[in-house]
Design an enzyme around this catalytic site. Sequence first.
Site, short mmCIF file in Angstrom:
data_model
loop_
_atom_site.label_atom_id
_atom_site.label_comp_id
_atom_site.label_asym_id
_atom_site.label_seq_id
_atom_site.Cartn_x
_atom_site.Cartn_y
_atom_site.Cartn_z
N ASP A 6 0.86 -1.18 0.00
CA ASP A 6 0.00 0.00 0.00
C ASP A 6 0.91 1.25 0.00
O ASP A 6 2.06 1.19 0.45
CB ASP A 6 -0.85 -0.07 1.28
CG ASP A 6 -1.70 1.14 1.52
OD1 ASP A 6 -2.10 1.81 0.53
OD2 ASP A 6 -1.97 1.44 2.68
N ASP A 8 -0.19 5.06 0.82
CA ASP A 8 -0.42 5.95 1.99
C ASP A 8 -0.47 5.14 3.28
O ASP A 8 -1.22 4.18 3.40
CB ASP A 8 -1.75 6.71 1.83
CG ASP A 8 -1.70 7.67 0.65
OD1 ASP A 8 -2.78 8.04 0.15
OD2 ASP A 8 -0.59 8.01 0.22
N ASP A 137 -2.33 -0.50 5.75
CA ASP A 137 -2.69 0.00 7.10
C ASP A 137 -4.19 0.02 7.33
O ASP A 137 -4.65 0.28 8.44
CB ASP A 137 -2.11 1.42 7.31
CG ASP A 137 -2.65 2.42 6.28
OD1 ASP A 137 -3.03 3.53 6.67
OD2 ASP A 137 -2.71 2.07 5.09
C1 LIG Z 1 -9.50 9.98 3.36
C2 LIG Z 1 -8.28 9.21 3.68
C3 LIG Z 1 -7.55 8.63 2.67
N1 LIG Z 1 -6.44 7.91 2.97
C4 LIG Z 1 -5.66 7.29 1.88
C5 LIG Z 1 -5.92 5.81 1.77
C6 LIG Z 1 -5.88 5.58 0.28
O1 LIG Z 1 -4.53 5.43 -0.16
P1 LIG Z 1 -3.71 4.03 0.01
O2 LIG Z 1 -4.64 2.94 -0.58
O3 LIG Z 1 -2.42 4.23 -0.76
O4 LIG Z 1 -3.50 3.81 1.51
C7 LIG Z 1 -6.36 6.89 -0.31
C8 LIG Z 1 -7.82 6.86 -0.68
O5 LIG Z 1 -8.60 6.52 0.41
O6 LIG Z 1 -6.05 7.88 0.65
C9 LIG Z 1 -6.00 7.76 4.27
O7 LIG Z 1 -4.99 7.11 4.50
N2 LIG Z 1 -6.72 8.33 5.28
C10 LIG Z 1 -7.85 9.06 5.04
O8 LIG Z 1 -8.47 9.56 5.98
MG LIG Z 2 -3.03 3.09 3.30
#
Ligand SMILES: Cc1cn([C@H]2C[C@H](OP(=O)(O)O)[C@@H](CO)O2)c(=O)[nH]c1=O
Ligand SMILES: [Mg+2]
Length: 186
Positions: A6, A8, A137
């Site tokens: 992942d 974020d 996460d």
């Molecule tokens: C709205 C929000 C998005 N995100 C991240 C997760 C997703 O990315 P990733 O899948 O790379 O973790 C993306 C869309 O939800 O933004 C958070 O981590 N916390 C939040 O509160």
């Molecule tokens: Mg994430």
Amino acid sequence: MLILLDQDGVLADFEHAFLDAWRARHPDIAPVEYEDRKSFHLLEDYPEALRAKAEAIYTAPGFIRTLPPVPGAIEAVRELLALGLDVRICSSPLRQYDHCVLEKYQWIEHHLGRDATERLILTRDKTLVQGDLLIDDRPGITGAARPRWQHILYDAPYNRQETGRQRLTWQNWRNVLAGALYHSDT
Ligand SMILES: Cc1cn([C@H]2C[C@H](OP(=O)(O)O)[C@@H](CO)O2)c(=O)[nH]c1=O
Ligand SMILES: [Mg+2]
């Protein structure tokens, strides 16, 4: 061995970048400290009156592109690739996709090089992506398909309510992955 990472919260430090931006923009309003975060969705930890301010931060141009790497993440990706594992970055765009789609690619190019951008998979439904392991996460990842991957939680204060799940950080990843690699072979 296909390992899905992942972006974020695992490679890019969304939470701490949000806190830095919040403090700069709203020095007079206390944010929710990282260790006090309870919900995966950041907005749910903020009162209604502050949600527009919070959303404006993480949807702003440049926010995603300039996220600092999670400590140890870039080194770990390089080591996984050097071990010959097929690493893909499996990330979901925000609903407000306007900046994050390009910026997620730019982030990878900046930290891992242009070739690594070919490893990025963007989807709102990660169950549709094939893989053996998914390091993410987000607690409870569901979607249209029954996933093949084993979900290893990247440890965060907002997913500690998830019990009975392997929990990884870039400080303990070698032990956790050795276990997961072994189990997936047996
Ligand atoms: C709205 C929000 C998005 N995100 C991240 C997760 C997703 O990315 P990733 O899948 O790379 O973790 C993306 C869309 O939800 O933004 C958070 O981590 N916390 C939040 O509160
Ligand atoms: Mg994430």
